[in-house]
Scaffold this active site. Sequence first.
Site, short mmCIF file in Angstrom:
data_model
loop_
_atom_site.label_atom_id
_atom_site.label_comp_id
_atom_site.label_asym_id
_atom_site.label_seq_id
_atom_site.Cartn_x
_atom_site.Cartn_y
_atom_site.Cartn_z
N SER A 42 0.91 -0.88 5.94
CA SER A 42 0.89 -0.08 4.72
C SER A 42 2.35 -0.37 4.06
O SER A 42 3.22 -0.82 4.75
CB SER A 42 0.74 1.26 4.93
OG SER A 42 1.42 2.23 4.07
N TYR A 48 3.06 9.04 11.37
CA TYR A 48 2.15 8.07 10.88
C TYR A 48 2.83 6.84 10.55
O TYR A 48 2.17 5.76 10.68
CB TYR A 48 1.23 8.83 9.72
CG TYR A 48 0.55 7.82 8.78
CD1 TYR A 48 -0.46 7.12 9.19
CD2 TYR A 48 1.13 7.31 7.59
CE1 TYR A 48 -1.20 6.24 8.64
CE2 TYR A 48 0.51 6.32 6.86
CZ TYR A 48 -0.71 5.72 7.23
OH TYR A 48 -1.16 4.77 6.69
N LYS A 73 2.82 2.61 11.88
CA LYS A 73 2.30 1.25 11.41
C LYS A 73 3.64 0.20 11.48
O LYS A 73 3.32 -0.90 11.83
CB LYS A 73 2.36 1.24 9.51
CG LYS A 73 1.03 2.27 9.40
CD LYS A 73 -0.25 1.44 9.58
CE LYS A 73 -1.28 2.55 9.24
NZ LYS A 73 -2.81 1.90 9.81
N1 UFG Z 1 -0.25 13.47 -6.08
C1 UFG Z 1 0.00 14.66 -6.82
N2 UFG Z 1 -1.07 15.50 -6.57
C2 UFG Z 1 -2.10 15.51 -5.62
C3 UFG Z 1 -2.04 14.29 -4.57
C4 UFG Z 1 -0.91 13.34 -5.10
O1 UFG Z 1 0.27 14.61 -7.85
O2 UFG Z 1 -2.78 16.37 -5.28
C5 UFG Z 1 0.75 12.20 -6.35
C6 UFG Z 1 1.92 12.11 -5.24
O3 UFG Z 1 2.77 12.89 -5.33
C7 UFG Z 1 2.26 10.62 -5.50
C8 UFG Z 1 0.77 10.08 -5.90
O4 UFG Z 1 0.07 11.08 -6.30
O5 UFG Z 1 2.93 10.62 -6.23
C9 UFG Z 1 -0.07 9.38 -4.93
O6 UFG Z 1 -0.24 10.10 -3.86
P1 UFG Z 1 -1.25 9.89 -2.66
O7 UFG Z 1 -1.29 10.99 -1.50
O8 UFG Z 1 -2.52 9.29 -3.21
O9 UFG Z 1 -0.57 8.53 -1.91
P2 UFG Z 1 0.73 8.17 -1.38
O10 UFG Z 1 1.46 7.06 -2.03
O11 UFG Z 1 1.74 9.48 -1.06
O12 UFG Z 1 0.44 7.82 0.26
C10 UFG Z 1 -0.32 6.76 0.42
C11 UFG Z 1 -1.23 7.06 1.57
C12 UFG Z 1 -0.34 7.13 2.89
C13 UFG Z 1 0.49 6.15 3.01
C14 UFG Z 1 1.53 5.82 1.88
C15 UFG Z 1 2.26 4.81 1.80
O13 UFG Z 1 -2.15 7.97 1.31
O14 UFG Z 1 -1.42 7.05 3.80
O15 UFG Z 1 0.52 5.70 0.61
O16 UFG Z 1 1.79 3.57 2.03
F1 UFG Z 1 1.29 6.40 4.08
#
Ligand code: UFG
Length: 343
Positions: free
Chosen positions: A126, A151, A155
């Site tokens: 990731s 988590y 990785k």
């Molecule tokens: N976000 C919102 N509202 C929500 C959910 C997410 O605004 O309800 C925003 C988050 O703050 C972030 C973006 O949308 O800015 C993406 O969030 P995600 O949770 O979809 O994804 P992340 O980038 O936080 O996390 C993903 C994977 C993880 C991994 C991470 C880094 O879900 O497993 O990328 O690789 F660790």
Amino acid sequence: MKKILVTGGTGYIGSHTVVELQNSGYEVVIVDNLSNSRADVVDNIAEVSGVKPAFEEVDCVDKEAMRKVFEKHGNIEAIIHFAASKAVGESVQKPLLYYRNNIVSLINLLELMPEFGVKGIVFSSSCTVYGEPDELPVTENAPIKPATSPYGNTKQINEEIIRDAVKANPVFSAILLRYFNPIGAHPSALLGELPNGVPQNLVPYITQTAIGLREQLSVFGNDYNTPDGSCIRDYINVVDLAKAHVIAIDRILEKKQDEQVEVFNIGTGRGLSVLELVTMFEKATGVKLNYKIVGRREGDIEKVWANPERANKVLGWKADTPVEDTLLSAWKWQLKLRERGIQ
Ligand code: UFG
């Protein structure tokens, strides 16, 4: 027909990858403990590809059960290892569960590989390993930052375990694929993401809000140092992502690797903000989304997107599905779930 073991093959990325492997002429054996997926995914895979994959309901943490899978199916040429626990927040609450599930599973596979003459492994890594990158777009040579969750740490540790295992016993090789943010569903709407409970990830939350399962999407922060103040990510279509795995398997089996452990960023190279994605979803689907800006979510990276040039040049792989199509596929999947009475 060459046989590939896919752990976590009934999961979100796993199921799409099984279909692409089958479409490319591979025979697939799925191992999954169904901890975060449904057994009927196997039937849906069969409906999409026309071939029912072998399925073993086994936990990769159980080494003896895994040994039986290798004995029963014989001649497994390579492994794609998806099976892992993946909820960032839960990993903070239950770190040992995450270390056991994610690390013991991998060690079991790496120990069984030489025993059964398996030639290589593709590992689901990731972009989380880069943390908040100093330079964008991020290349594979960017420094690995201290993990911000158990988590994320699994990785990083697993990448290191693979490197050490291959160095000590170069009878097999490995490809580490560092995914950015996988989104979307299969265009048939027969495969997609099935979040457990309240979605933590952005796109499932968007589609569940759009269909009325959630009242409102919370946008976590608009005071980041980005053009519109919301966080930026590199959203990669899940079928494009699945195809990268098939190329990685071809590369291992055709002995084309330049190094015994290779690492590739799997992303589009394009950064999109949360607010941009929301607007694109509304445009692509014609559905208005109820959202509000709330405070930042703890632990979020401000901005990260890939430099995917190495994967483009070396693998000959490129993410080519337009984000609008990907968002539409996620929406069609959500509609299909309702039709099936699942959510
Ligand atoms: N976000 C919102 N509202 C929500 C959910 C997410 O605004 O309800 C925003 C988050 O703050 C972030 C973006 O949308 O800015 C993406 O969030 P995600 O949770 O979809 O994804 P992340 O980038 O936080 O996390 C993903 C994977 C993880 C991994 C991470 C880094 O879900 O497993 O990328 O690789 F660790």
